[in-house]
Design a protein around this motif. Structure first.
Motif, mmCIF file in Angstrom:
data_model
loop_
_atom_site.group_PDB
_atom_site.id
_atom_site.type_symbol
_atom_site.label_atom_id
_atom_site.label_comp_id
_atom_site.label_asym_id
_atom_site.label_seq_id
_atom_site.Cartn_x
_atom_site.Cartn_y
_atom_site.Cartn_z
ATOM 1 N N UNK A 1 0.832 -1.214 0.000
ATOM 2 C CA UNK A 1 0.000 0.000 0.000
ATOM 3 C C UNK A 1 0.865 1.262 0.000
ATOM 4 N N UNK A 2 1.956 1.241 0.770
ATOM 5 C CA UNK A 2 2.866 2.394 0.803
ATOM 6 C C UNK A 2 3.473 2.618 -0.584
ATOM 7 N N UNK A 3 3.922 1.526 -1.217
ATOM 8 C CA UNK A 3 4.501 1.633 -2.567
ATOM 9 C C UNK A 3 3.465 2.212 -3.540
ATOM 10 N N UNK A 4 2.230 1.733 -3.446
ATOM 11 C CA UNK A 4 1.172 2.208 -4.338
ATOM 12 C C UNK A 4 0.894 3.692 -4.118
ATOM 13 N N UNK A 5 0.795 4.114 -2.848
ATOM 14 C CA UNK A 5 0.526 5.510 -2.536
ATOM 15 C C UNK A 5 1.664 6.409 -3.009
ATOM 16 N N UNK A 6 2.889 5.927 -2.862
ATOM 17 C CA UNK A 6 4.039 6.722 -3.316
ATOM 18 C C UNK A 6 4.063 6.829 -4.839
ATOM 19 N N UNK A 7 3.689 5.754 -5.518
ATOM 20 C CA UNK A 7 3.612 5.799 -6.988
ATOM 21 C C UNK A 7 2.598 6.834 -7.448
ATOM 22 N N UNK A 8 1.460 6.882 -6.744
ATOM 23 C CA UNK A 8 0.421 7.863 -7.083
ATOM 24 C C UNK A 8 0.935 9.280 -6.852
ATOM 25 N N UNK A 9 1.621 9.489 -5.698
ATOM 26 C CA UNK A 9 2.152 10.817 -5.376
ATOM 27 C C UNK A 9 3.185 11.262 -6.418
ATOM 28 N N UNK A 10 4.055 10.333 -6.826
ATOM 29 C CA UNK A 10 5.067 10.652 -7.837
ATOM 30 C C UNK A 10 4.410 10.989 -9.168
ATOM 31 N N UNK A 11 3.377 10.236 -9.539
ATOM 32 C CA UNK A 11 2.691 10.478 -10.808
ATOM 33 C C UNK A 11 2.036 11.861 -10.822
ATOM 34 N N UNK A 12 1.355 12.217 -9.725
ATOM 35 C CA UNK A 12 0.715 13.533 -9.665
ATOM 36 C C UNK A 12 1.749 14.651 -9.620
ATOM 37 N N UNK A 13 2.888 14.389 -8.986
ATOM 38 C CA UNK A 13 3.954 15.393 -8.941
ATOM 39 C C UNK A 13 4.472 15.691 -10.341
ATOM 40 N N UNK A 14 4.645 14.625 -11.124
ATOM 41 C CA UNK A 14 5.133 14.811 -12.503
ATOM 42 C C UNK A 14 4.103 15.534 -13.375
ATOM 43 N N UNK A 15 2.833 15.207 -13.166
ATOM 44 C CA UNK A 15 1.770 15.892 -13.914
ATOM 45 C C UNK A 15 1.758 17.366 -13.551
ATOM 46 N N UNK A 16 1.915 17.637 -12.235
ATOM 47 C CA UNK A 16 1.918 19.022 -11.763
ATOM 48 C C UNK A 16 3.093 19.806 -12.341
ATOM 49 N N UNK A 17 4.273 19.136 -12.429
ATOM 50 C CA UNK A 17 5.462 19.798 -12.991
ATOM 51 C C UNK A 17 5.237 20.157 -14.457
ATOM 52 N N UNK A 18 4.561 19.276 -15.186
ATOM 53 C CA UNK A 18 4.257 19.547 -16.596
ATOM 54 C C UNK A 18 3.279 20.700 -16.754
ATOM 55 N N UNK A 19 2.431 20.920 -15.743
ATOM 56 C CA UNK A 19 1.442 21.992 -15.803
ATOM 57 C C UNK A 19 1.977 23.303 -15.272
ATOM 58 N N UNK A 20 3.256 23.303 -14.872
ATOM 59 C CA UNK A 20 3.854 24.555 -14.417
ATOM 60 C C UNK A 20 4.150 24.603 -12.936
#
Length: 213
Positions: free
Chosen positions: A189-208
């Motif tokens: 569950x921790x690995x899954x939650x961290x994967x989600x956080x990393x994915x949203x972080x990358x999306x956020x970086x692409x959006x500025x």
């Protein structure tokens, strides 16, 4: 995520406690006054098993610390921890025939068992019944022949019999398995939650980098 980390930390602490309990119990069980364990110790090295198992549990806890504090982008240690937990869950023990163990047991241990539990031999108090140590409570051959064998005590499902002792040992081991399984799932569950956080972080970086509403 905070609640998940609290649960994970609790389970990790339980794994550490299980390791310490394994080591302490293995030392206590191999004390001279543990007669039934003394009978089995030539076949089962309880101290070695307990210390080895306990050490692997503690090693798992040690591995978990750098794994959980590593950055979200680097989860190799968390994945390695889960493989380690799978290895721990695979450890097994075996049981043997106690009549054979009785015949290999030192006479001092046989005499101590016969004296404490008022029994003679293995099946009965005759030579054919497993009376090897004709001393102490079983010194008189006629009296010994009239006494019950120690098999009932040794293999009893109640204390201090081997079935009782081994049953408690295996029940404890199964309890440890539950801790390992729960920690495995919590780590997933921790690995899954961290994967989600990393994915949203990358999306956020692409959006500025303005963050999500």
């Amino acid at each position: 995520m905070k609640k998940l980390l609290i649960v994970w930390s609790f389970l990790d602490f339980c794994l550490l406690a299980a390791g310490v309990l394994c080591i302490v119990t293995s030392i206590i069980l191999t004390q001279p006054n543990q007669l039934i364990i003394g009978l089995m110790k030539d076949h089962f090295d309880f101290k070695m098993i307990g210390i080895s198992l306990g050490s692997t549990f503690i090693a798992g806890t040690v591995l978990s610390i750098p794994a959980i504090i590593s950055s979200y982008e680097k989860m190799a240690l968390l994945k390695a921890l889960n493989w380690y937990l799978v290895m721990l869950a695979s450890l097994t023990l075996a049981i043997s025939e106690f009549e054979q163990i009785w015949h290999r047991t030192p006479e001092a241990t046989q005499q101590a068992i016969q004296n404490k539990f008022s029994c003679c031999g293995y099946f009965n108090g005759t030579l054919s019944g497993g009376l090897i140590t004709q001393a102490g409570f079983c010194t008189d051959s006629e009296m010994a022949a009239s006494q019950p064998g120690c098999q009932t005590i040794i293999t009893s499902a109640s204390s201090p019999g081997s079935d009782y002792t081994l049953s408690n040992i295996f029940t404890t081991i199964f309890g440890f398995e539950a801790i390992i399984a729960a920690l495995f799932l919590a780590t997933v569950c921790v690995i899954n939650e961290r994967n989600i956080a990393v994915r949203f972080k990358r999306i956020d970086e692409k959006r500025g980098g303005g963050g999500f509403v």
